[in-house]
Design an enzyme around this catalytic site. Structure first.
Site, short mmCIF file in Angstrom:
data_model
loop_
_atom_site.label_atom_id
_atom_site.label_comp_id
_atom_site.label_asym_id
_atom_site.label_seq_id
_atom_site.Cartn_x
_atom_site.Cartn_y
_atom_site.Cartn_z
N LYS A 1 0.84 -1.21 0.00
CA LYS A 1 0.00 0.00 0.00
C LYS A 1 0.88 1.27 0.00
O LYS A 1 0.65 2.17 -0.80
CB LYS A 1 -0.94 0.00 1.23
CG LYS A 1 -1.91 -1.18 1.24
CD LYS A 1 -2.81 -1.18 2.45
CE LYS A 1 -2.08 -1.42 3.75
NZ LYS A 1 -1.39 -2.71 3.86
N THR A 2 1.87 1.29 0.88
CA THR A 2 2.76 2.47 0.95
C THR A 2 3.52 2.62 -0.37
O THR A 2 3.65 3.72 -0.91
CB THR A 2 3.75 2.30 2.11
OG1 THR A 2 3.00 2.00 3.29
CG2 THR A 2 4.59 3.53 2.34
N ARG B 1 6.70 -8.07 1.78
CA ARG B 1 7.55 -7.67 2.91
C ARG B 1 8.19 -8.89 3.57
O ARG B 1 9.37 -8.88 3.90
CB ARG B 1 6.74 -6.89 3.95
CG ARG B 1 7.55 -6.65 5.23
CD ARG B 1 6.86 -5.74 6.22
NE ARG B 1 6.75 -4.41 5.72
CZ ARG B 1 5.62 -3.69 5.73
NH1 ARG B 1 4.52 -4.22 6.23
NH2 ARG B 1 5.59 -2.49 5.25
N THR C 1 -5.67 -1.49 6.93
CA THR C 1 -5.69 -2.95 6.98
C THR C 1 -7.06 -3.41 7.50
O THR C 1 -7.36 -4.58 7.50
CB THR C 1 -4.61 -3.46 7.97
OG1 THR C 1 -4.73 -2.71 9.18
CG2 THR C 1 -3.22 -3.27 7.41
N ASP D 1 -1.28 6.63 6.35
CA ASP D 1 -1.27 5.19 6.61
C ASP D 1 -2.16 4.93 7.83
O ASP D 1 -2.35 5.83 8.66
CB ASP D 1 0.19 4.77 6.92
CG ASP D 1 0.40 3.28 6.72
OD1 ASP D 1 -0.53 2.59 6.26
OD2 ASP D 1 1.50 2.80 7.04
P1 ADP Z 1 2.24 -1.94 3.19
O1 ADP Z 1 2.25 -0.44 3.12
O2 ADP Z 1 1.05 -2.55 2.51
O3 ADP Z 1 2.43 -2.47 4.58
P2 ADP Z 1 4.73 -1.69 1.72
O4 ADP Z 1 4.28 -0.87 0.57
O5 ADP Z 1 5.47 -0.95 2.81
O6 ADP Z 1 3.49 -2.47 2.35
O7 ADP Z 1 5.59 -2.89 1.14
C1 ADP Z 1 6.52 -3.61 1.93
C2 ADP Z 1 7.75 -3.91 1.11
O8 ADP Z 1 7.41 -4.87 0.13
C3 ADP Z 1 8.31 -2.69 0.36
O9 ADP Z 1 9.52 -2.32 0.84
C4 ADP Z 1 8.50 -3.13 -1.08
O10 ADP Z 1 9.87 -3.26 -1.34
C5 ADP Z 1 7.90 -4.51 -1.16
N1 ADP Z 1 6.79 -4.54 -2.12
C6 ADP Z 1 5.48 -4.38 -1.81
N2 ADP Z 1 4.73 -4.53 -2.91
C7 ADP Z 1 5.56 -4.77 -3.93
C8 ADP Z 1 5.37 -5.03 -5.33
N3 ADP Z 1 4.16 -5.08 -5.86
N4 ADP Z 1 6.46 -5.22 -6.11
C9 ADP Z 1 7.69 -5.21 -5.55
N5 ADP Z 1 7.94 -4.99 -4.23
C10 ADP Z 1 6.90 -4.78 -3.44
#
Ligand code: ADP
Length: 368
Positions: free
Chosen positions: A97-98, A250, A191, A142
């Site tokens: 998401k981030t 992640r 989430t 977030d």
């Molecule tokens: P969330 O915000 O949903 O908790 P993040 O966006 O922080 O997740 O993603 C966590 C890690 O996973 C990031 O550092 C990124 O490197 C990796 N990641 C997430 N989604 C992808 C994707 N679609 N392709 C490549 N790497 C990804």
């Protein structure tokens, strides 16, 4: 005059709120989950994650439907030379998401400010950030489900009319002053969609639900990460990691990092499939991605509660885990694997869970 002072003050405040938001967030959050398979980011993982974060939609692996939809949505806004509508992203932790919020800002070539629900404690925190936004800028919030009600109410006119209603003065002399904000895009991430109030939900123009990834998508994320980190790893070794990653980028990246450490300390640094298997075993991550806590929960249901159904609080007491932690962190993955069932009378271990633990399922199905 009074108003002017307030706004300038709020601008300094905005720097503070943005710079220190992780600290705020940490103060009001439960203790971090430090398991290698935890889907939430550990506090010291930010730099590592930033290194691996895809910067463009083309680099963002998987979530094909969202990407297709988003690319049209972004292109249309670019052609109209308008900021995009507010976007709500939801899905389990670690699914991107981030990352997607940053990709959207980069694709629109606009800056992004990042904060989170728990970091915005007072109305002033949000007012400060809003009043410092540039035209078209993305504001990423977030954990938006953790915003308090008063802050949400400031957000409504900001999202709908691009206006910030400030109360100036106190008591009977108090009056509301409406400030015009530049058109900006709010990207909210959550989430827990069910905890979002419907007035807030309704103010987003589009909502995207991020799903767990296919194993082959996780493999390609791992290949990209290995390249960026300069890690020598064979395809089969990466496949081993992918299959235990809970289909979550992640977790996959974190396991890669741990396996790399193991390969460097115990071997020559190259990750072979044997080294991957050995190091994942030493982390107690099994072939489906279950770790020691997942197995302890299932074993408790099976051995202490005869397979269930068992209420969450009884299970929490038996395993010395928090009810919320079981519900938010462990349970979703066990449900997804089909190892647990949620019934009105509590949690039930399925025959699959017995088989995975090498136990014999009960002869007759447990009556619900
Ligand atoms: P969330 O915000 O949903 O908790 P993040 O966006 O922080 O997740 O993603 C966590 C890690 O996973 C990031 O550092 C990124 O490197 C990796 N990641 C997430 N989604 C992808 C994707 N679609 N392709 C490549 N790497 C990804």
């Amino acid at each position: 005059m009074g108003t002017k002072i307030r706004i300038e003050f709020s601008k300094c405040y905005s720097q503070f709120a943005i710079c220190y938001s992780p600290i705020y967030a940490l103060c009001s959050m439960p203790l971090p989950d430090l398991r290698p398979t935890a889907a939430a980011a550990a506090p010291d993982e930010q730099i590592f994650e930033q290194t691996l974060r895809p910067k463009t939609l083309a680099e963002f692996v998987g979530q094909e439907k969202i990407k297709e939809n988003l690319s049209i949505f972004l292109e249309a806004a670019r052609r109209r030379k308008e900021p995009i509508e507010h976007v709500l992203l939801y899905g389990n932790p670690g699914l991107g998401k981030t990352t997607l919020a940053h990709v959207i800002a980069a694709e629109m070539r606009v800056p992004i400010k990042v904060t989170s629900g728990p970091a915005l404690e007072k109305v002033g925190d949000l007012a400060a950030i809003l009043s410092s936004l540039e035209p078209g800028e993305v504001l990423f919030v977030d954990e938006i489900h953790r915003l308090n009600r008063q802050i949400e109410e400031v957000l409504y006119p900001a999202m709908e009319d691009f206006a910030l209603d400030l109360v100036v003065g106190k008591g009977p002399a108090a009056r509301t002053l409406r400030l015009t904000l530049p058109r900006f895009t709010l990207i909210g991430a959550t989430t827990r969609m069910s905890l979002l109030s419907s007035p807030l939900r309704d103010r987003f123009g589009v909502t995207y639900r991020l799903d767990y990834y296919e194993e082959k998508e996780i493999l390609s994320i791992l290949k990209r990460s290995a390249k960026l980190l300069g890690v020598a790893a064979g395809e089969i070794a990466l496949q081993e990691i992918a299959s235990r990653s809970r289909r979550t980028p992640r977790v996959a990246n974190r396991l890669l990092k741990r396996v790399r450490d193991y390969a460097e300390v115990r071997h020559s640094g190259t990750i072979t499939s044997e080294i991957a298997v050995q190091s994942l075993a030493s982390l107690e991550v099994d072939r489906l991605g279950l770790d020691a806590v997942d197995r302890r929960l299932l074993t408790a249901i099976i051995e202490r509660f005869r397979g269930g159904p068992v209420g969450l609080s009884a299970l929490a007491a038996a395993t010395a885990e928090e009810v919320d932690t079981i519900e938010e962190i462990y349970e979703p993955f066990l449900l997804r694997l089909g190892f647990l069932e949620r019934t009105p009378r509590g949690r039930l271990a399925t025959p699959r869970a017995y088989e995975h633990l090498g136990l014999k399922p009960p002869e007759r199905p447990t009556l619900l």
